[in-house]
Motif scaffolding. Structure first.
Motif: not given
Length: 278
Positions: A155-163, A165-166, A198-203
């Motif tokens: 799978a591919i997802a937007p990275g944490l940095g991209i998320s 920045n968006a 950002l942190y816990y959402g990405y985890i």
């Protein structure tokens, strides 16, 4: 010595490996991280590389092999030119036709990125299968390797940095904040709220995908984290128990070693024989 290079969308990582001996296996001596040279000239890249080698007292002549994994095609031709002239060797690029030892069981094997191939090669070599490699970089990729060492997909997802920045670009009232582990889970300020989300959402994103993949592969599946955000995210993940920051470079090295016969058969370039930029 071997210079292994990983060209990512944001950064280019270089690793200098000492060759294997009777006493010890090949091992990483130095590693450096540069911005991916999308706008650099060949001369600028040569200057940067020369400075890195000089900083650590490494003789350019000690490099007798170069291998590259790149996911940025516009950089490849310039990088190839620089490496050929700088080290007087033909670099091995991880691309279709190169021996990897990794069966790719996807609909179109040629479209699988070189970074995912080298990550999978290194993960299976070091940890066995089944396993999942989570590469937390500009994009976050999930690479799934079977118990027999086959690349099954992922799978591919937007990275944490991209998320992040968006979020900052599209929400006018939200100021940019540092991405880091927050000190609490219930935020009492806007900065807290953003960092928690950002942190816990990405985890949650990473663990949710890993959970479903493990359900298909089996409970013995190992999860290995790598990439720029791995050390930050992995400690609070339920599944990313192993962090291997050099996984990609090690995969480049392994593929180089598996192509020694092929490299020996390639004729030397005339300019290399003349010692240009030695």
């Amino acid at each position: 010595m071997l210079l292994a290079i990983e060209v990512g969308n944001t950064n280019m990582v270089l690793g200098l490996y000492a060759p294997a001996t009777d006493a010890e296996p090949a091992h990483l001596l130095h590693s450096w991280r540069l911005a991916t040279p999308l706008t650099h000239t060949p001369d600028e890249l040569r200057i940067a590389m020369h400075g890195l080698f000089a900083l650590h007292g490494v003789d350019l002549k000690s490099v007798d092999g170069v291998a590259v994994s790149s996911v940025v095609p516009p950089v490849d031709s310039m990088l190839r030119e620089v490496l050929e002239n700088f080290f007087n060797v033909r670099p091995l690029f991880v691309e279709p036709g190169v021996k990897t030892g990794l069966p790719v069981l996807t609909d179109n094997p040629a479209e699988v990125g070189a970074d995912r191939i080298v990550n999978s090669v290194a993960a299976f070599e070091r940890y066995g299968g089944p396993c999942i490699v989570v590469d937390l970089g500009t994009a976050t990729t999930f690479d799934v390797i079977s118990a027999r060492g086959e690349f099954l997909g992922g799978a591919i997802a937007p990275g944490l940095g991209i998320s992040a920045n968006a979020l900052f670009d599209r929400a006018a009232k939200l100021a940019r904040v540092n991405i880091r582990k927050p000190g609490k889970v219930i935020g009492t300020s806007t900065v807290d709220n953003i960092q928690i989300g950002l942190y816990y959402g990405y985890i949650g994103l990473v663990d949710g995908i890993c959970e479903r993949m493990i359900a298909e592969l089996g409970p013995e599946t190992k999860v290995i984290a790598t990439g720029g955000f791995a050390k930050m995210i992995a400690p609070d993940s339920r599944y990313m128990k192993t962090v291997d920051p050099n996984l990609t470079l090690d995969g480049v090295r392994l593929i180089y070693e598996r192509n020694q016969d092929r490299l020996k058969r390639r004729p030397a370039r005339p300019e290399a024989q003349q010692g240009i930029h030695r």
